[in-house]
Design an enzyme around this catalytic site. Structure first.
Site, short mmCIF file in Angstrom:
data_model
loop_
_atom_site.label_atom_id
_atom_site.label_comp_id
_atom_site.label_asym_id
_atom_site.label_seq_id
_atom_site.Cartn_x
_atom_site.Cartn_y
_atom_site.Cartn_z
N ARG A 54 32.89 28.37 47.98
CA ARG A 54 34.02 27.77 47.26
C ARG A 54 33.58 27.08 45.97
NH1 ARG A 54 38.51 27.38 50.15
NH2 ARG A 54 39.23 25.68 48.83
N TRP A 72 32.91 22.89 42.48
CA TRP A 72 33.08 23.84 41.38
C TRP A 72 33.85 23.06 40.32
CZ3 TRP A 72 37.11 26.45 38.80
CH2 TRP A 72 36.73 27.61 38.10
N ASN A 113 39.19 18.24 46.70
CA ASN A 113 39.22 19.62 46.23
C ASN A 113 40.57 19.83 45.55
OD1 ASN A 113 39.34 22.44 45.98
ND2 ASN A 113 39.96 22.71 48.10
N GLY A 114 40.56 20.06 44.24
CA GLY A 114 41.83 20.26 43.55
C GLY A 114 41.79 19.63 42.17
N LYS A 169 32.17 44.88 39.84
CA LYS A 169 31.07 44.52 40.75
C LYS A 169 29.78 44.32 39.96
CE LYS A 169 32.63 43.44 43.60
NZ LYS A 169 34.02 43.41 43.72
N CYS A 203 36.22 23.92 45.23
CA CYS A 203 35.32 23.03 45.97
C CYS A 203 35.53 23.17 47.47
CB CYS A 203 35.51 21.56 45.65
SG CYS A 203 35.57 21.18 43.91
N HIS A 259 39.80 57.80 23.28
CA HIS A 259 40.51 56.92 22.35
C HIS A 259 39.73 55.63 22.09
CE1 HIS A 259 43.87 59.64 22.58
NE2 HIS A 259 43.74 59.63 23.90
N LYS A 278 34.20 32.05 45.20
CA LYS A 278 34.84 33.01 46.09
C LYS A 278 36.35 32.87 46.05
CE LYS A 278 34.79 36.13 49.22
NZ LYS A 278 34.65 37.45 48.61
N GLU A 284 36.87 48.68 39.52
CA GLU A 284 36.23 47.86 40.56
C GLU A 284 34.70 48.00 40.49
OE1 GLU A 284 36.99 45.49 42.36
OE2 GLU A 284 35.55 45.47 44.00
N GLU A 339 29.92 41.12 37.78
CA GLU A 339 29.91 39.89 38.58
C GLU A 339 28.51 39.49 39.02
OE1 GLU A 339 33.83 39.37 41.30
OE2 GLU A 339 32.72 41.21 41.67
C1 G6P Z 1 37.66 35.47 42.77
C2 G6P Z 1 36.62 36.21 43.59
C3 G6P Z 1 36.94 37.70 43.60
C4 G6P Z 1 38.35 37.93 44.11
C5 G6P Z 1 39.38 37.12 43.33
C6 G6P Z 1 40.74 37.13 44.01
O1 G6P Z 1 37.54 35.81 41.43
O2 G6P Z 1 35.32 35.98 43.05
O3 G6P Z 1 36.02 38.37 44.42
O4 G6P Z 1 38.67 39.28 44.03
O5 G6P Z 1 38.98 35.75 43.24
O6 G6P Z 1 40.62 36.46 45.23
P1 G6P Z 1 41.58 36.66 46.47
O7 G6P Z 1 41.01 35.74 47.52
O8 G6P Z 1 42.94 36.24 46.03
O9 G6P Z 1 41.52 38.08 46.87
#
Ligand code: G6P
Length: 615
Positions: free
Chosen positions: A27, A75, A101-102, A492, A2, A511, A610, A488, A495
């Site tokens: 957030r 969130w 937030n928490g 992407k 949040c 495998h 994020k 990665e 996501e």
């Molecule tokens: C979330 C974000 C990702 C990020 C991950 C780790 O899942 O959506 O994009 O890679 O957290 O976040 P950090 O801020 O620790 O790199």
């Protein structure tokens, strides 16, 4: 998780809080709310949905007068996202209004107590429990708001960044922090409160970042009173000067933050090494590393802890550190590491990688490693965030604010920092010849221009995206340094487009995943110049002979793969060890374009956030 925002001063609080919430939506964005106070009436509006939904409701439902206010973008953790569970939450008397937030872990026990004492609850949130606990303490102990907050928080287990005000105190906001971030912006006769500094950056460059277990009583026209929550000790806060500017956090003409951030990579990679990499002189100078070189060179091993994309950067680093600096490396998901009783000794160096510097699992891994006596080094992007403050030392990536939830420039700048560290250690340990060291340095310096060149394929990649946008599954393959890039690339796509994608080491395909291959399965293969080039070509042949469709990332000028692949995405030639910095670019663009074509919310994909500040 949040985002929280607060304002107290002489301006209208509403536009400041609304804009602030928009900047903090990374957030969390499943509901939002705001409370404004003009000294007589509290106006509260909240809704399931995004900040833009809140804005519409505010227009219809409330009067936006008031120079004190708090706002929240959520969130969900406790309670589904709906209007009632959104913040702010009132206390039973209607006098206290709180955003949080928490997570309050012992909220159920506290709620039970409060129910016995006649309190009622309209939401399922732990936040409503907290605001009523504060009210209860205030009433029973007959204390002021600040004291009540302090006493209540000493009964709470969990994590929080909170802001609240009392209807009887029109000139005061109280904030507190444990585990979740909280910054206070200091203006002329006005104060701002937020989860990070972006909501107030156009108003002031001066900010206090509260430490864990600190609270602040913020009164209009008065000094901020910062105190320790545990023992009420007064704290002299450190006022930090911020580097961020407004332009950095706006879209700058791009349709999405993600696209802007992809295209920023040439310049931010440069920002990352500026002043640190002096290729001509053969120098790498990282402020955070200089005093701790021996910790690394004497280490039995390096353990890298991270989550998500940052974990993938860690995997790339494993190849570079072992190859060049000859230090054994283990890369761990922070969430697994923290709970599996890992063996850590004083001879280990732990590197925590995190864009936000706030990821709960990575932070917990840092704390665990410190307890066990390891030297802990942070590689983070957000200046002043929690992980850099918890680690012994570290390096900032200087990528600027990353707003798109799918991480792009954070990844390449993390790899840039890790590459510089590995090179520095290799030079000191003498594990690579000096001429190779110089060659790597010069090549790293050229990476921004190579990324720039890779970005020129944008239009071509858009055409490829058009062809594959309707597919349900993708496979991504890579070997060696480019195996983590395959992971990665798949992440992407998942996501932001919600298409299933799996990243795999190319040779391991035999495998299992090979069973999936038919004419409907596009396979993205990273097949650039490398020691494994021939082997990757064989892997491509294996796929082709099973009618798979190949989209290959190849080095400019490649002729072999070009002949066999169905589609190619070209990148400029570079050293294998540095190739992830360029091969990742077409994969970012491919996922971006597919997501746009599918009408997905690229910057705020569903269910994600994020910065994951909960376990
Ligand atoms: C979330 C974000 C990702 C990020 C991950 C780790 O899942 O959506 O994009 O890679 O957290 O976040 P950090 O801020 O620790 O790199």
């Amino acid at each position: 998780m949040c985002g929280i925002v607060g304002y107290i001063g002489n301006r209208d609080a509403y536009p400041i809080i609304l804009n602030g919430l928009k900047r903090l939506e990374y957030r969390g964005y499943d509901s939002a709310g705001i409370a404004l106070y003009d000294g007589t009436n509290i106006q509260l509006c909240k809704t399931k949905g995004k900040v833009s939904d809140l804005e519409k409701r505010v227009k219809k439902e409330i009067d936006t007068k008031g120079s004190l206010g708090i706002g929240h973008t959520r969130w969900a953790t406790h309670g589904v996202p709906n209007d009632v569970n959104s913040h702010p939450q009132y206390s039973n008397s209607g006098n206290l209004v709180l955003i949080h937030n928490g997570i309050i872990e012992n909220y159920a026990t506290i709620k039970e107590e409060l129910l016995k004492r006649g309190y009622t609850f309209s939401s399922e949130t732990d936040t409503e429990v907290l605001v009523n606990l504060i009210e209860d303490v205030k009433k029973n102990e007959n204390v002021k708001l600040g004291k009540a907050v302090q006493i209540a928080l000493n009964q709470v287990v969990g994590a929080y960044a909170i802001a609240l005000f009392d209807k009887n105190k029109p000139d005061e906001i109280v904030v507190a922090k444990l585990g979740s971030p909280l910054a206070i912006g200091i203006g002329d006769d006005e104060f701002f409160v937020a989860s990070d500094a972006s909501p107030f950056i156009e108003f002031t460059n001066n900010a206090i970042y509260l430490e864990d277990e600190e609270m602040a009583i913020i009164r209009k026209g008065r000094e901020i009173n910062v105190r320790k929550i545990k023992d009420d000790r007064s704290v002299d806060p450190y006022v930090q000067e911020l580097e961020m500017n407004l332009e950095q956090i706006e879209k700058g003409g791009y349709e999405h933050f993600m696209l802007k951030e992809i295209f920023e990579q040439p310049s931010v990679i440069k920002d990352t090494y500026r002043g640190r990499l002096l290729a001509n002189k053969g120098i790498i100078k990282l402020g955070g590393l200089e005093n701790y070189i021996k910790k690394f060179t004497n280490a039995d091993r390096i353990i890298i802890v991270a989550c998500g994309t940052s974990w993938h950067a860690g995997l790339v680093a494993e190849y570079i550190f072992e190859d060049w600096a000859r230090i054994p490396v283990e890369v761990e998901y922070a969430s697994e590491f923290r709970y599996r009783n890992p063996i850590i000794t004083e001879k280990d160096v732990v590197i925590a990688i995190s864009q936000s510097g706030e990821t709960a699992d990575t932070l917990a891994a840092v704390k665990l490693a410190k307890e066990k006596g390891a030297f802990v080094y942070g590689i983070c992007n957000v200046v002043g965030s929690t992980i850099p403050r918890e680690t012994h030392s570290g390096t900032y990536t200087h990528a600027g604010p990353e707003i798109g939830v799918a991480s792009t420039k954070a990844f390449t700048t993390q790899i840039t920092v890790l590459t510089m560290i590995a090179l520095k250690l290799a030079k000191i340990k003498g594990t690579i010849p000096y001429s190779d060291y110089m060659q790597h340095l010069r090549e790293l310096e050229l990476i921004p221009s190579k990324v720039e060149e890779a970005l020129k394929a944008n239009h071509k990649i858009e055409e490829i995206a058009e062809i594959f946008k309707g597919v349900n599954n993708f496979l991504y393959l890579g070997r060696g340094y480019n195996f983590p890039v395959a992971l990665e690339g798949a992440l992407k796509l998942k996501e932001i487009s919600y298409i299933h994608a799996e990243g795999y080491p190319a040779a391991e395909m035999k495998h299992g995943p090979i069973a999936l291959i038919d004419e409907h399965m596009p396979v993205v293969v990273i097949a650039v110049n490398s020691n494994h080039y021939d082997k990757v070509v064989s892997n491509i042949q294996e796929i082709k002979s099973r009618k798979g469709v190949i989209i290959a990332v190849v080095t400019k000028g490649d002729t072999v793969v070009k002949e066999i692949a169905d589609y190619i995405m070209e990148v400029p030639n570079t050293e294998e060890a540095l190739s992830p910095l360029v091969t990742t670019i077409p994969l970012q663009l491919l996922s971006y374009h597919i997501a746009v074509m599918l009408n997905r919310n690229v910057d705020q994909p569903r269910n994600l956030a994020k910065s994951v500040t909960v376990e």
